[in-house]
Scaffold this active site. Sequence first.
Site, PDB file in Angstrom:
ATOM      1  N   HIS A  72       0.870  -1.189   0.000  1.00  0.00           N
ATOM      2  CA  HIS A  72       0.000   0.000   0.000  1.00  0.00           C
ATOM      3  C   HIS A  72       0.903   1.234   0.000  1.00  0.00           C
ATOM      4  O   HIS A  72       2.012   1.197   0.537  1.00  0.00           O
ATOM      5  CB  HIS A  72      -0.838  -0.048   1.282  1.00  0.00           C
ATOM      6  N   ASP A  99       2.926  -4.601   8.122  1.00  0.00           N
ATOM      7  CA  ASP A  99       1.699  -3.822   7.979  1.00  0.00           C
ATOM      8  C   ASP A  99       0.536  -4.816   8.055  1.00  0.00           C
ATOM      9  O   ASP A  99       0.310  -5.603   7.124  1.00  0.00           O
ATOM     10  CB  ASP A  99       1.749  -3.099   6.620  1.00  0.00           C
ATOM     11  N   GLN A 120      -4.638  -5.192   6.632  1.00  0.00           N
ATOM     12  CA  GLN A 120      -5.624  -6.086   6.000  1.00  0.00           C
ATOM     13  C   GLN A 120      -5.631  -7.470   6.621  1.00  0.00           C
ATOM     14  O   GLN A 120      -6.429  -8.311   6.221  1.00  0.00           O
ATOM     15  CB  GLN A 120      -5.319  -6.206   4.489  1.00  0.00           C
ATOM     16  N   LYS A 140     -10.503  -0.928  10.092  1.00  0.00           N
ATOM     17  CA  LYS A 140     -10.578  -2.129   9.235  1.00  0.00           C
ATOM     18  C   LYS A 140     -10.836  -3.377  10.091  1.00  0.00           C
ATOM     19  O   LYS A 140     -10.779  -4.502   9.620  1.00  0.00           O
ATOM     20  CB  LYS A 140      -9.281  -2.286   8.443  1.00  0.00           C
ATOM     21  N   CYS A 191      -4.686   2.727  -3.781  1.00  0.00           N
ATOM     22  CA  CYS A 191      -3.465   3.143  -3.074  1.00  0.00           C
ATOM     23  C   CYS A 191      -2.380   2.083  -3.188  1.00  0.00           C
ATOM     24  O   CYS A 191      -1.612   1.860  -2.236  1.00  0.00           O
ATOM     25  CB  CYS A 191      -3.745   3.438  -1.599  1.00  0.00           C
TER      26      CYS A 191
HETATM   27  N1  PMP Z   1      -1.823  -0.756   4.561  1.00  0.00           N
HETATM   28  C1  PMP Z   1      -2.747  -1.484   3.945  1.00  0.00           C
HETATM   29  C2  PMP Z   1      -2.394  -2.857   3.450  1.00  0.00           C
HETATM   30  C3  PMP Z   1      -4.029  -0.961   3.755  1.00  0.00           C
HETATM   31  O1  PMP Z   1      -4.951  -1.683   3.124  1.00  0.00           O
HETATM   32  C4  PMP Z   1      -4.322   0.334   4.238  1.00  0.00           C
HETATM   33  C5  PMP Z   1      -5.691   0.964   4.039  1.00  0.00           C
HETATM   34  N2  PMP Z   1      -6.272   0.714   2.810  1.00  0.00           N
HETATM   35  C6  PMP Z   1      -3.325   1.042   4.895  1.00  0.00           C
HETATM   36  C7  PMP Z   1      -2.085   0.467   5.041  1.00  0.00           C
HETATM   37  C8  PMP Z   1      -3.557   2.401   5.436  1.00  0.00           C
HETATM   38  O2  PMP Z   1      -4.493   2.348   6.469  1.00  0.00           O
HETATM   39  P1  PMP Z   1      -5.064   3.704   7.119  1.00  0.00           P
HETATM   40  O3  PMP Z   1      -5.542   4.536   5.975  1.00  0.00           O
HETATM   41  O4  PMP Z   1      -6.164   3.215   7.996  1.00  0.00           O
HETATM   42  O5  PMP Z   1      -3.952   4.328   7.871  1.00  0.00           O
END
Ligand code: PMP
Length: 470
Positions: free
Chosen positions: A180, A257, A260, A283, A421
């Site tokens: 991401h 990270d 997900q 999430k 993203c």
């Molecule tokens: N890492 C991953 C794998 C994600 O899917 C996301 C959110 N789509 C993020 C980081 C960022 O999360 P947040 O916007 O809640 O900080």
Amino acid sequence: MTIPDVTSLRAPTAVPQTAVPDASGIAGIPGDAAPRSPDLATAQPVDPAAAALPRQPVAFSPESARVDIPILHRTVNGHPLVWLDNAATTQKPRQVIEALGAFYGAANSNIHRGAHTMAREATEAYEAGRAAVAQFLGAEGPESIVFVRGTTEAINLVAQTWGRANLGPGDDILVPVLEHHSDIVPWQMLAKETRARLVPVPLTPDGQIDQDAYADLLSSRTQLVAISQASNVLGTVPPVKEMTALAHRYGAKVLVDGAQAVAHFPVDVQDLGADFYAFSGHKLFAPTGIGALYARPEVLQEMAPWQGGGNMIESVSFAETTFAPAPHLLEAGTGHISGVIGLLAALNWLTSFDREAVTAYENGLMAYAQQALGAVPGLELIGAAPERIAVLTFTLAGQDPATVAAWLDQDGIAVRAGHHCAQPALAHFGLEEAARASLALYNTSEEVDQLVASLRRLQESGGEGQQTMR
Ligand code: PMP
């Protein structure tokens, strides 16, 4: 601009009663026996003693989760909502919604200061939330957990504290191509600042991290490896434990990270060997604006503060300031107290289910969806790693992803379209954009059937979907 009338956002009245025992463990967060809308005058403060995550999970069925989620009982464009945008954010159980009401109705106070009862109660509830997160992640203890706004802030915190202190010219940061943007851009900024090198780890054609390339790229220069435990666009679940062990042989630290991952399968940060682990509450069925960073105790002890202010100090004078011990020195200012209360309720809700059964159910639903979607004419699924969470990113011949999402929306089906993203991951498949359906424990095979039927109608409309949104 007019301010919308929030009373029109009332939850639907026809919310079925749940058969799942109330496992919130928090006094004042009503269970089945209690009224649906908490009577704020009689709501009780959060009871941290009762906040430990349930030890005896109950059997899981998607219906037992669905009954707790009021929003799933609303309609969108005249159709019952089919929420397939869970990778963007999950919907909230009533236990979480009511926990927020109970906190603000009966227990609101700032924390970590003030000698009164409510400050003490709110502090205890906040710290109970920290202990629950530690338990949820299998961390050494609550002191290993830093509250942050979410995964993005957690990663930026590590970059700005540990990263600035430990990286310099000639050092490498290894980041797989499927990450991401929030696990790429902070490292890119840090690399620029410290003159370290950001090294992409390539993918195999089916969307796995190329393990041979990874092994070749690791060296004594590698200071950090940053990997997702589950990809938000390909669904790929890489062998994080093995990758971490390999990185440690070179003395590198590993940030995982977990944005997900956490909602889909149980996590044990000590078993993974992770030095850092980040996730976002929203999430994970919790409110937005709250998340957590885990750092291994030895690593956390070495981290300098990144923001200064209240809450993170021991004493302040113009001559010298001394800092509070970790994790507090990384939490400047008033924290997101109600967010932590909501996160605690969400963790209690999720862990009230047999999590292995949840994962098995989601895997089965994923297999069903892959087969059903794969049979839609012109539909191509993106990514085919053998280990995956229930994320289905796809293109549909002759339709741009935004049109696909808008068409489905007319049927009450929420999917996401765009770059998710994760532009480098899509570029690996020669794409700039795609549509994505992402599933959670409360989704059903009937909802997958509705998605498939709507996509078939779009294809049968002969491209009319482009012009006529029904
Ligand atoms: N890492 C991953 C794998 C994600 O899917 C996301 C959110 N789509 C993020 C980081 C960022 O999360 P947040 O916007 O809640 O900080």
